[in-house]
Enzyme design. Structure first.
Site, PDB file in Angstrom:
ATOM      1  N   ALA A  92      63.726  20.512  -8.994  1.00  0.00           N
ATOM      2  CA  ALA A  92      64.633  21.639  -8.746  1.00  0.00           C
ATOM      3  C   ALA A  92      66.087  21.213  -8.846  1.00  0.00           C
ATOM      4  O   ALA A  92      66.915  21.905  -9.448  1.00  0.00           O
ATOM      5  CB  ALA A  92      64.344  22.235  -7.371  1.00  0.00           C
ATOM      6  N   THR A 145      64.892  18.916   2.622  1.00  0.00           N
ATOM      7  CA  THR A 145      65.848  19.089   1.525  1.00  0.00           C
ATOM      8  C   THR A 145      66.554  17.761   1.287  1.00  0.00           C
ATOM      9  O   THR A 145      66.229  16.743   1.906  1.00  0.00           O
ATOM     10  CB  THR A 145      66.888  20.173   1.861  1.00  0.00           C
ATOM     11  N   CYS A 146      67.557  17.782   0.406  1.00  0.00           N
ATOM     12  CA  CYS A 146      68.253  16.538   0.100  1.00  0.00           C
ATOM     13  C   CYS A 146      69.098  16.048   1.266  1.00  0.00           C
ATOM     14  O   CYS A 146      69.553  14.903   1.257  1.00  0.00           O
ATOM     15  CB  CYS A 146      69.134  16.715  -1.140  1.00  0.00           C
ATOM     16  N   ASN A 147      69.313  16.877   2.268  1.00  0.00           N
ATOM     17  CA  ASN A 147      70.128  16.399   3.393  1.00  0.00           C
ATOM     18  C   ASN A 147      69.607  16.849   4.756  1.00  0.00           C
ATOM     19  O   ASN A 147      70.364  16.897   5.710  1.00  0.00           O
ATOM     20  CB  ASN A 147      71.591  16.843   3.229  1.00  0.00           C
ATOM     21  N   ARG A 148      68.318  17.160   4.841  1.00  0.00           N
ATOM     22  CA  ARG A 148      67.759  17.507   6.142  1.00  0.00           C
ATOM     23  C   ARG A 148      66.233  17.365   6.131  1.00  0.00           C
ATOM     24  O   ARG A 148      65.579  17.527   5.098  1.00  0.00           O
ATOM     25  CB  ARG A 148      68.125  18.923   6.560  1.00  0.00           C
ATOM     26  N   GLN A 164      72.785  28.267  -2.243  1.00  0.00           N
ATOM     27  CA  GLN A 164      71.634  29.155  -2.276  1.00  0.00           C
ATOM     28  C   GLN A 164      70.312  28.407  -2.434  1.00  0.00           C
ATOM     29  O   GLN A 164      69.250  28.970  -2.176  1.00  0.00           O
ATOM     30  CB  GLN A 164      71.780  30.155  -3.423  1.00  0.00           C
TER      31      GLN A 164
END
Length: 461
Positions: A192, A49-52, A115
């Site tokens: 997204a 994701t954007c941070n993981r 979400q």
């Protein structure tokens, strides 16, 4: 076989490290293939994701699997293993499941309760499944995690803190600009996150949205969605139109996943030179790696809000009561999941025991045939029915009870006792697999600190 998680997130590492570890959609299949060729890994799923970045691997040995996954991440990121180790966290078996459930619930997100992470987990599983990298273990884990996330969002108010990182970034931009009504906005990237940005901007009442993307067709699709679904004034451009779009923009939200700066210092200079006098611009850089050259933040009349800024924003937290309720659901669902896994482990043993009993019955009936060859058929059938009934009645209580006990903590020991008492071989009935012993984890205290799944603590060895 047990699930091993090795991850790096906003809780454990600075943005500079996250940028290097970031896994793009192009990277994911290559890294998955490499994991599957490892000696100790049989299934693999990458949640990015954007941070993981989190790798979930089904392994046959903790140390061996950890070494292989850690080496893979080090080579991918270009970071020395000791440097990677300082920022990574490790979860194993039950703790890995608990962590994924917390992530799916939004408890571990930068903005608690967002979400979007649910769709990211769904996409991670779909990618693993498409590569045939997700077997029964990861399938059950991922599907249960998605159910947990949906339940948390439907039964608690955890998402009242904000639907995503975008909402918090937009709130920061609103405070800098003194409002966003009627403002001009640019969204860079049509994925997204770009779609989420368009939706938030439209709801906030911006005057016009320009979607900029490397592929013009995708930018046009998102611009059309902005107009038809959100009622926003919108247009599209490819990267050649970036500077003119920036010159008119009050708010810029970017998240492309590209490697290297999408908005360079030269781009920002040209845009400001073409803008009206005193024009103020807020750039929300939500990309990992960064989309915006860090030097842009030093320009006059430009405010850059990046992931490090958002990490410090108090709005990223959820209400304490909602968080507590979400954690209670995660704990309840984890107990159900683990009970189901223990039940699944004991089932082959019960099947093997019943097969052993059936074999003994058949052998004794054959012996009876040789001893009493003149026994009439009705009597022979009645004897067979009686013997089978006796065996079924003798086995009923212990097999039902062992299934009940298997759902409790330590329940795997009952299946092991059955295998030992009745001399059931591990391969009996095609699947009597002794469950992975995890007691050896107690020897790993010097290697990593498990911590709570939502605290992002711990590191690799």
């Amino acid at each position: 076989m047990s699930v091993l998680l090795v991850g790096i997130s906003h809780r454990s590492a600075p943005v500079a490290v996250l940028e290097k570890v970031a896994v793009t959609e192009d990277d994911r299949p290559k890294l998955t293939d490499r994991m599957l060729t490892s000696q100790h890994v049989s299934e693999a799923m990458i949640v990015s994701t954007c941070n993981r970045v989190e790798i979930y691997a089904v392994v046959d040995a903790f140390h061996g699997g950890l070494a292989e996954v850690g080496d893979l991440l080090a080579k991918h990121s270009g970071l020395p293993l000791p440097e990677l180790t300082r920022h990574a966290y490790v979860r194993y078996s039950e703790a890995a499941a608990e962590h994924l459930f917390a992530v799916a619930s939004g408890l571990d997100s930068l903005v608690v309760g967002e979400q979007q992470v649910l769709s990211q987990i769904r996409a991670a599983y779909a990618a693993a499944d498409a590569q045939q990298a997700a077997g029964r273990t990861l399938h059950e884990l991922a599907q249960h995690a998605l159910r947990v996330g949906k339940r948390v969002h439907s039964e608690t108010g955890i998402d009242r803190a904000g639907a995503s990182v975008v909402s918090v970034a937009l709130d920061r931009a609103r405070s800098v600009l003194g409002g966003v009504d009627g403002r001009a906005a640019v969204v860079i990237g049509a994925g997204a996150m770009g779609g989420l940005a368009v939706a938030h901007l439209a709801r906030a009442g911006v005057g016009h949205i320009t979607v900029v993307n490397r592929t013009l067709e995708r930018a046009q699709r998102l611009a059309t969605t902005a107009a038809t679904m959100h009622g926003a004034s919108a247009s599209a451009a490819d990267l050649s139109g970036l500077v003119p779009a920036l010159a008119d923009a009050d708010i810029v939200i970017t998240s492309t996943g590209a490697v290297g700066s999408v908005v360079t210092l030269a781009d920002a200079h040209r845009a400001l030179n073409a803008a009206r006098v005193g024009h103020q611009m807020v750039i929300c850089d939500l990309g990992l790696p960064r989309d915006v050259d860090p030097a842009v933040a030093g320009l006059p009349d430009v405010t850059v809000i990046d992931m490090e800024t958002l990490q410090r924003d108090p709005a990223a937290g959820a209400a304490a009561d909602d968080t507590t309720a979400a954690r209670a659901i995660v704990a309840e669902e984890l107990a159900k999941y683990l009970a189901g896994q223990r039940m699944a482990e004991v089932t082959p043993t019960v099947a093997a025991l019943r097969q052993r009993a059936a074999d003994v019955v058949e052998a004794e009936l054959l012996r009876l045939e040789s001893k009493l060859p003149d026994l009439a058929d009705p009597e022979r059938e009645e004897v067979a029915r009686t013997v089978r009934r006796v065996v079924d009645k003798l086995l009923h209580a212990p097999t039902v009870r062992v299934k009940q006990l298997a759902s409790t903590p330590g329940g795997d020991t009952y299946a092991e006792a059955l295998r030992e008492l009745f001399e059931l071989k591990p391969g009996a009935a095609q699947a009597v697999a002794a469950p992975m012993e995890i007691a050896a984890l107690g020897d790993l205290a010097d290697d990593f600190t498990p911590g709570h799944p939502s605290e992002g603590q711990g590191h690799t060895a």
